[in-house]
Design an enzyme around this catalytic site. Structure first.
Site, PDB file in Angstrom:
ATOM      1  N   GLU A  20      -3.510  -9.173  -2.622  1.00 19.82           N
ATOM      2  CA  GLU A  20      -2.901  -8.096  -3.415  1.00 19.82           C
ATOM      3  C   GLU A  20      -1.384  -8.286  -3.556  1.00 19.82           C
ATOM      4  O   GLU A  20      -0.653  -7.334  -3.822  1.00 19.82           O
ATOM      5  CB  GLU A  20      -3.213  -6.747  -2.776  1.00 19.82           C
ATOM      6  CG  GLU A  20      -4.702  -6.445  -2.699  1.00 19.82           C
ATOM      7  CD  GLU A  20      -5.007  -5.167  -1.949  1.00 19.82           C
ATOM      8  OE1 GLU A  20      -4.842  -4.090  -2.535  1.00 19.82           O
ATOM      9  OE2 GLU A  20      -5.401  -5.246  -0.770  1.00 19.82           O
ATOM     10  N   SER A 197      -7.791  -2.948  -3.703  1.00 22.80           N
ATOM     11  CA  SER A 197      -7.525  -3.230  -5.121  1.00 22.80           C
ATOM     12  C   SER A 197      -8.708  -3.878  -5.826  1.00 22.80           C
ATOM     13  O   SER A 197      -8.530  -4.564  -6.825  1.00 22.80           O
ATOM     14  CB  SER A 197      -6.268  -4.098  -5.286  1.00 22.80           C
ATOM     15  OG  SER A 197      -5.133  -3.413  -4.824  1.00 22.80           O
ATOM     16  N   TYR A 266      -4.752  -2.221 -12.535  1.00 23.59           N
ATOM     17  CA  TYR A 266      -3.368  -2.675 -12.548  1.00 23.59           C
ATOM     18  C   TYR A 266      -2.897  -3.377 -13.807  1.00 23.59           C
ATOM     19  O   TYR A 266      -1.700  -3.518 -14.016  1.00 23.59           O
ATOM     20  CB  TYR A 266      -3.141  -3.618 -11.358  1.00 23.59           C
ATOM     21  CG  TYR A 266      -3.426  -2.965 -10.042  1.00 23.59           C
ATOM     22  CD1 TYR A 266      -2.643  -1.912  -9.594  1.00 23.59           C
ATOM     23  CD2 TYR A 266      -4.481  -3.388  -9.249  1.00 23.59           C
ATOM     24  CE1 TYR A 266      -2.899  -1.302  -8.377  1.00 23.59           C
ATOM     25  CE2 TYR A 266      -4.736  -2.786  -8.030  1.00 23.59           C
ATOM     26  CZ  TYR A 266      -3.941  -1.746  -7.605  1.00 23.59           C
ATOM     27  OH  TYR A 266      -4.208  -1.143  -6.397  1.00 23.59           O
ATOM     28  N   ARG A 306      -4.259   7.795   0.121  1.00 29.64           N
ATOM     29  CA  ARG A 306      -5.124   8.271  -0.963  1.00 29.64           C
ATOM     30  C   ARG A 306      -6.557   8.186  -0.471  1.00 29.64           C
ATOM     31  O   ARG A 306      -6.986   7.131   0.026  1.00 29.64           O
ATOM     32  CB  ARG A 306      -4.953   7.402  -2.213  1.00 29.64           C
ATOM     33  CG  ARG A 306      -5.590   8.025  -3.468  1.00 29.64           C
ATOM     34  CD  ARG A 306      -5.683   7.041  -4.635  1.00 29.64           C
ATOM     35  NE  ARG A 306      -6.698   6.031  -4.377  1.00 29.64           N
ATOM     36  CZ  ARG A 306      -6.456   4.722  -4.341  1.00 29.64           C
ATOM     37  NH1 ARG A 306      -5.232   4.258  -4.515  1.00 29.64           N
ATOM     38  NH2 ARG A 306      -7.439   3.883  -4.113  1.00 29.64           N
ATOM     39  N   ASP A 308     -10.469   8.339  -1.390  1.00 30.47           N
ATOM     40  CA  ASP A 308     -11.382   8.182  -2.516  1.00 30.47           C
ATOM     41  C   ASP A 308     -12.755   8.723  -2.137  1.00 30.47           C
ATOM     42  O   ASP A 308     -13.327   8.337  -1.100  1.00 30.47           O
ATOM     43  CB  ASP A 308     -11.506   6.710  -2.902  1.00 30.47           C
ATOM     44  CG  ASP A 308     -10.160   6.104  -3.311  1.00 30.47           C
ATOM     45  OD1 ASP A 308      -9.216   6.881  -3.555  1.00 30.47           O
ATOM     46  OD2 ASP A 308     -10.072   4.864  -3.375  1.00 30.47           O
ATOM     47  N   GLU A 322     -13.481   5.622   0.704  1.00 31.61           N
ATOM     48  CA  GLU A 322     -12.546   4.938   1.588  1.00 31.61           C
ATOM     49  C   GLU A 322     -11.194   5.626   1.550  1.00 31.61           C
ATOM     50  O   GLU A 322     -10.940   6.501   0.707  1.00 31.61           O
ATOM     51  CB  GLU A 322     -12.386   3.471   1.183  1.00 31.61           C
ATOM     52  CG  GLU A 322     -11.791   3.269  -0.205  1.00 31.61           C
ATOM     53  CD  GLU A 322     -11.673   1.797  -0.570  1.00 31.61           C
ATOM     54  OE1 GLU A 322     -12.179   0.947   0.183  1.00 31.61           O
ATOM     55  OE2 GLU A 322     -11.062   1.507  -1.614  1.00 31.61           O
ATOM     56  N   ASN A 324      -6.941   4.730   1.514  1.00 31.55           N
ATOM     57  CA  ASN A 324      -5.930   3.705   1.256  1.00 31.55           C
ATOM     58  C   ASN A 324      -4.618   4.190   1.847  1.00 31.55           C
ATOM     59  O   ASN A 324      -4.026   5.155   1.354  1.00 31.55           O
ATOM     60  CB  ASN A 324      -5.776   3.465  -0.247  1.00 31.55           C
ATOM     61  CG  ASN A 324      -6.969   2.755  -0.848  1.00 31.55           C
ATOM     62  OD1 ASN A 324      -7.014   1.540  -0.893  1.00 31.55           O
ATOM     63  ND2 ASN A 324      -7.947   3.524  -1.290  1.00 31.55           N
ATOM     64  N   GLY A 328      -1.493   2.464  -4.341  1.00 30.85           N
ATOM     65  CA  GLY A 328      -0.702   1.870  -5.405  1.00 30.85           C
ATOM     66  C   GLY A 328       0.396   2.808  -5.878  1.00 30.85           C
ATOM     67  O   GLY A 328       0.215   4.031  -5.926  1.00 30.85           O
TER      68      GLY A 328
END
Length: 374
Positions: A20, A197, A266, A306, A308, A322, A324, A328
């Site tokens: 990433e 990602s 992205y 974050r 999800d 999951e 993060n 991002g």
């Protein structure tokens, strides 16, 4: 000459030895542009693909991060951060007695392995530097999808049925591993356990496709997580805070392809529809926010994350997908967009994250590190 600049010196670290790497640089560009210059002065620290640390000037950084998928080469002078309290000084590796930039706090904008997984966080702990985001434990657990899911299950949180296969088990008895996966029914998603990602992820619709998908995932990690595919909406919630974390309003990702791929996240601004707020009823909104905070607490996170979630169609049940711990921060990333929609603009969000880092460090500094007084 004495340094008379009273602003807080922020080291923004980006790049790294990770799949990433490019996204890290793009996120860093957005973070740097949002840092309040009245309170903070920035030192740009890029980690190249071989692990070398470099201090970049603003012109090189802007030129580099203007590219669609930027990558930091190994050229230029290197710096090191000693793994011991040194008042936050970066050193010249060729002349270790020469101190370069001084740092007061670090913002690691590092995605994936060797950055988001607790490794850099451990170095910063040894250097006694405040830093944004989860600590060593929360970062490591947040990165490892297998361990993360087992901890969430132990806490009574719902996760999608999954199986974990190590490289050793796959090589030793591939038929047994395939039988284990077959218990999930098809289709399944095959993922490297320690990456984000959507790198290395494949949707597998039939047994004949499994070998190639597992080989792709093993290219990035020695452990692979295989999850049952569920017919669900993808709901994301941003969490912010230390001891008293708060959740943003939920957002929804509606990929235009079969799943939310690397390109959709992205590169292609039209790769997915981002619905903020997510079209949920009040009870679902409250449930999503509460579950996100619970996940944050169970996984020992701090600063930011974050979370999800999946909202299964038909049953209307939430599952944790999951967490993060370094989400991002690009111009199309959900984490800052969710907070902006909740009432916290991007610049204020960055300031709050830096304040949280300093707050947590001050709290830890009050702990005793010696049992017996001298």
């Amino acid at each position: 000459m004495a340094d008379t600049d009273a602003r807080i010196r922020v080291g923004v670290i980006f790049g790294g030895r990770s799949g990433e790497h490019e996204i890290s640089l793009r996120s860093a560009r957005s973070v740097v542009e949002a840092i309040d210059p009245a309170r903070f002065v920035v030192t740009l620290i890029g980690i190249d693909r071989d692990g070398g640390w470099h201090v970049l000037d603003g012109e090189r950084f802007r030129a580099l991060t203007a590219q669609a998928l930027p990558a930091l080469d190994s050229g230029g002078p290197e710096v090191v951060l000693p793994p011991a309290p040194t008042t936050g000084r970066l050193l010249d590796p060729q002349r270790p007695h020469v101190a370069l930039d001084r740092l007061d706090v670090v913002f690691p904008v590092l995605h994936g392995t060797y950055g988001e997984d607790g490794t850099v966080q451990g170095l910063l702990e040894l250097a006694d530097l405040p830093y944004v985001g989860a600590g060593v434990l929360g970062s490591a657990v947040g990165m490892d999808k297998d361990v993360q899911k087992r901890l969430l299950q132990a806490a009574g949180l719902p996760v999608v049925p999954f199986r974990t296969v190590t490289r050793a088990a796959w090589d030793a008895n591939r038929d047994a591993a395939r039988a284990l996966v077959a218990e999930l029914d098809w289709p399944v998603f095959v993922k490297p356990a320690n990456l984000g990602s959507s790198v290395g992820i494949t949707k597998v619709k039939a047994p004949a496709e499994l070998n190639a998908a597992v080989a792709e995932a093993f290219a990035f990690d020695n452990k692979v997580v295989i999850e049952k595919s569920v017919d669900a909406r993808e709901i994301e919630v941003a969490v912010l805070g230390n001891d008293d974390p708060a959740a943003s309003i939920p957002g929804e990702i509606r990929p235009h392809a079969e799943f939310y791929s690397y390109e959709a996240k992205y590169i292609d601004e039209n790769g997915a529809a981002l619905l903020i707020p997510a079209p949920l009823d009040p009870a679902q909104t409250d449930a999503a926010r509460a579950m996100a905070v619970q996940v944050f607490r169970v996984l020992e996170c701090s600063g930011m994350a974050r979370v999800d979630l999946f909202l299964e169609r038909g049953t209307e049940r939430f599952f944790v997908n999951e967490i993060n711990t370094v989400p991002g921060f690009t111009s199309i990333s959900m984490y800052p967009k969710l907070w902006e929609a909740t009432g916290l603009p991007y610049r204020d969000l960055i300031t709050r994250l830096l304040d949280l880092a300093l707050e947590r460090h001050a709290q830890r500094a009050r702990l005793r590190t010696r049992y017996r007084p001298e």
